[in-house]
Scaffold this active site. Structure first.
Site, mmCIF file in Angstrom:
data_model
loop_
_atom_site.group_PDB
_atom_site.id
_atom_site.type_symbol
_atom_site.label_atom_id
_atom_site.label_comp_id
_atom_site.label_asym_id
_atom_site.label_seq_id
_atom_site.Cartn_x
_atom_site.Cartn_y
_atom_site.Cartn_z
ATOM 1 C CG HIS A 166 49.841 -13.370 -8.609
ATOM 2 N ND1 HIS A 166 49.943 -13.152 -9.960
ATOM 3 C CD2 HIS A 166 48.689 -14.106 -8.701
ATOM 4 C CE1 HIS A 166 49.477 -14.023 -10.685
ATOM 5 N NE2 HIS A 166 48.191 -14.368 -10.013
ATOM 6 C CG HIS A 174 35.445 -23.367 -13.933
ATOM 7 N ND1 HIS A 174 36.159 -23.512 -12.760
ATOM 8 C CD2 HIS A 174 36.430 -22.715 -14.642
ATOM 9 C CE1 HIS A 174 37.158 -23.156 -12.943
ATOM 10 N NE2 HIS A 174 37.725 -22.909 -13.988
ATOM 11 C CG HIS A 213 40.000 -25.106 -17.486
ATOM 12 N ND1 HIS A 213 41.031 -25.463 -16.868
ATOM 13 C CD2 HIS A 213 39.270 -24.130 -16.647
ATOM 14 C CE1 HIS A 213 41.287 -24.854 -15.693
ATOM 15 N NE2 HIS A 213 40.130 -23.833 -15.547
ATOM 16 C CD GLU A 214 37.105 -21.244 -18.781
ATOM 17 O OE1 GLU A 214 36.398 -20.730 -17.588
ATOM 18 O OE2 GLU A 214 38.151 -21.103 -18.545
ATOM 19 C CE1 TYR A 257 43.521 -23.350 -0.428
ATOM 20 C CE2 TYR A 257 44.495 -21.388 0.365
ATOM 21 C CZ TYR A 257 44.234 -22.080 -0.522
ATOM 22 O OH TYR A 257 44.186 -21.408 -1.986
#
Length: 691
Positions: free
Chosen positions: A682, A556, A552-553, A394
């Site tokens: 995660h 990208h 959404h895809e 970031y």
């Protein structure tokens, strides 16, 4: 002799004799606009303008991680939310390469610009079948050997050239963001004389041009390696079998080795004498490969720790509530289903406690070792500590504080939502179980982690009986097909003057589950690193959820198209979260009642405020409720990786953060024998979550 002194400081590495007539200096060429580079062609300004015309733009994968409120844990939100480059940065598990490269361009005796020790081996190593590239690496003009003396007080004549951007030559700090114009190192008045001295030196300019050509060649090679890797991953995920899996692992290992070589080459370049901000940024990004920069023995230890923890996570099973002989319940699908649908307080508490005990407690020792390894990961990537490395992508020295500032702006909305939800749950379960001013127990929110509250909507909905919008019946009635849904999404983007995807996209993508082979159906968007091949993989259903996922895809894919003209290292999201933010923004836009009316899927306007409130509330208990969970999870990792939190009290520290940000508490008392974070995928996979 001034020019020799200047150039000696610039070319600090491989022994390059200035008396040697064969310097291999570049011949005069047309002006090259590097960011508009296309293979084997010098891009002119006219070509660059044409490349930006939307009619001429055709566009490791991005996924719909948060599709339709599904931000839950498991395989659905790990692999498919990242490009292959990002997987390499965060240390995706792969077989560790065993070779060391004694005769590679990185096998020198001095490493003055990075914290990675010399590698020694007798293993012969050249890269691929490209002798020119290997020879290029052996003649790099900016290395760290054969250092010469440099007098910063040497005087050169100068003239002001505002087109050349400058960085100061002292005090480089990775976290003084070198990519913002308000930083001192990019202040054109800073070190003005030094900059002009170098610009007036002919040899400096020649060597700088050699570096640019080297980077172009490296970019070409990197694109080819990336294409081969992504193609192998695509073949595996669209045709799952042992052969394609082996090929995918081998391709990934080759790509990792290439990235290691490129990173080591970039680290040996003295970046203090590169005054072009874009060139400097390119070298910095190429130098950072995350855990893959570790020495091979430490990298092997890192991967072993992850594999051990993931084994514990994947194998965790518990016994059913009040059924001690049924002990084969795993998170997916049984436990996830119980947490979503059961309204029995005791069953939910049993499920929560037992799963966190089985999944988390056994991996605590391994995670404590991982904390130590993360310090080494930070060290070899020129970062102060593991916490700073965790937020490295970031590009902010105060990212933790930045996020807290943003959270303070959202907190009043969350607190209002939290108070309402607590009251509704108190009414449902009774005041003897839920205090009106205490944190909410995490096991009754419809999710193992309390991260999304959508599954208890039946308890929380403000206006029961007012149906939520669902256009699925209208889609079926109007004969929607998967290809029609994608064409509709493409029309959405072209209507706002963005790019058409082209016939190759429809020819190569997978929109439906094939009947003749197994496909991993998680939605994902793929960039094949060659500037023209972009694909989507999704097993589309004819319903409202898939309609939003398709848009959404396609978002990208549009992002891929917009940056396809850039060098390979820049063909990625602006930061690790940006791709997903673009996709989510489009998903929110197309799911509004007004847009669905535009598509002819809603026949009338729903003017009653009760419909709007139910719709907005449904979004809030998914999107807003999720924010403090993600913030507390990764701030916890920042604290333990940076040493701000003690290993001996890290479970307590996690629940302190959950209460601070989320107003959530565990259903029973916890201790430092527990490791409750380990029940979240995660954590053992070591995947960043803040994005």
């Amino acid at each position: 002799m001034q020019s020799v002194s200047v150039l000696g400081c610039l070319c600090l590495g491989l022994s390059l004799s200035w008396a040697d007539p064969q310097l291999n200096l570049p011949t005069p060429q047309p002006e090259i606009f590097y960011n508009g580079y296309t293979p084997n062609v010098a891009t002119t300004p006219a070509q660059l303008r044409a490349d930006r015309d939307r009619d001429q733009r055709y566009g490791p994968p991005y996924s719909d991680e948060g599709r339709s409120g599904n931000t839950d844990d498991g395989l659905d939100d790990f692999r498919y939310g990242q490009t292959n480059d990002e997987r390499m940065r965060i240390g995706y598990s792969y077989p560790s390469p065993r070779q060391n490269f004694s005769d590679s361009p990185f096998s020198g005796d001095r490493y003055s610009n990075h914290n990675y020790g010399p590698v020694s081996s007798t293993t012969d190593r050249t890269y691929g079948n490209d002798p020119n590239l290997n020879n290029r690496y052996s003649d790099v003009p900016y290395s760290t050997q054969g250092e010469r003396n440099f007098n910063p007080n040497d005087q050169f004549n100068y003239n002001n050239n505002p087109n050349v951007e400058f960085v100061g030559i002292n005090n480089r700090n990775r976290f003084e963001n070198p990519f913002l114009p308000n930083q001192d190192r990019f202040n054109l008045n800073q070190g003005y004389l030094e900059r002009q001295r170098y610009q007036q030196d002919r040899r400096y300019q020649q060597e700088l041009e050699k570096l640019r050509i080297l980077l172009v060649e490296s970019d070409q090679k990197g694109s080819l390696e990336c294409t081969a890797n992504v193609a192998a991953q695509w073949n595996f995920e669209t045709n799952v079998n042992d052969f394609t899996q082996t090929e995918a692992l081998n391709a990934q290992q080759r790509y990792v080795e290439f990235q290691r070589i490129t990173a080591e080459q970039s680290k040996r370049i003295n970046k203090d004498l590169i005054f072009d901000r874009r060139l400097y940024r390119q070298l910095m990004l190429q130098s950072e490969v995350g855990p893959n920069a570790l020495p091979l023995d430490v990298l092997d230890r890192y991967n072993r720790l992850l594999n051990e923890m993931l084994f514990l996570y994947n194998s965790a099973g518990i016994c059913a509530y009040q059924q001690p002989f049924q002990c084969d319940l795993h998170y997916i699908p049984q436990l996830k289903d119980i947490m979503a649908k059961s309204r029995d307080w005791d069953e939910l508490q049993h499920t929560w406690v037992e799963y966190h005990r089985k999944a988390g407690r056994g991996m605590r020792d391994s995670y404590e070792q991982l904390i130590d390894v993360m310090q080494e990961v930070a060290y070899v990537n020129n970062v102060t500590n593991g916490g700073e490395y965790w937020y490295l992508g970031y590009e902010s020295g105060n990212f933790r504080q930045d996020m807290d500032i943003v959270w303070e702006q959202i907190r009043p909305l969350y607190e209002g939502l939290h108070a309402y939800v607590r009251r509704k749950l108190r009414d449902y379960y009774g005041p003897d179980r839920i205090n009106r001013i205490a944190p909410i127990p995490s096991h009754i929110l419809g999710n193992m982690y309390g991260q999304s509250w959508s599954n208890v909507l039946d308890i929380l909905i403000p206006y029961p009986g007012r149906k939520l919008i669902d256009v699925t019946p209208r889609m079926v009635e109007q004969g929607y097909t998967p290809q029609l849904m994608f064409q509709l999404a493409e029309e959405f983007f072209t209507s706002i003057n963005m790019s058409a995807v082209g016939p190759e996209f429809y020819r190569n993508s997978v929109f439906e589950q094939p009947l003749d082979r197994r496909v991993l159906c998680e939605p994902s968007a793929w960039d094949f690193c060659n500037r023209h091949d972009f694909r989507v993989k999704i097993c589309t259903d004819i319903n409202q959820r898939s309609l939003i996922s398709v848009h959404h895809e396609m978002a990208h894919i549009q992002y891929f198209l917009q940056y396809r003209h850039l060098p390979k290292i820049f063909r990625n999201g602006a930061n690790p979260a940006f791709h997903q933010a673009v996709g989510d923004a489009i998903g929110l836009s197309v799911s509004t009642p007004r847009h669905l009316q535009t598509l002819g899927l809603l026949q009338r306007s729903l003017d009653e405020s009760s419909y709007d409130i139910n719709y907005l509330f449904t979004m809030a208990i998914d999107k807003v409720a999720f924010l403090p969970f993600a913030l507390s999870l990764d701030n916890w990792r920042y604290d333990v990786f940076s040493g701000n939190a003690n290993k001996r009290t890290m479970n307590c520290h996690y629940w302190n953060l959950r209460e601070k940000y989320s107003g959530i508490k565990p259903p029973v008392l916890r201790s430092e024998k527990d490791f409750d974070m380990g029940a979240k995928y995660h954590i053992p996979a070591n995947i960043p979550y803040i994005k």
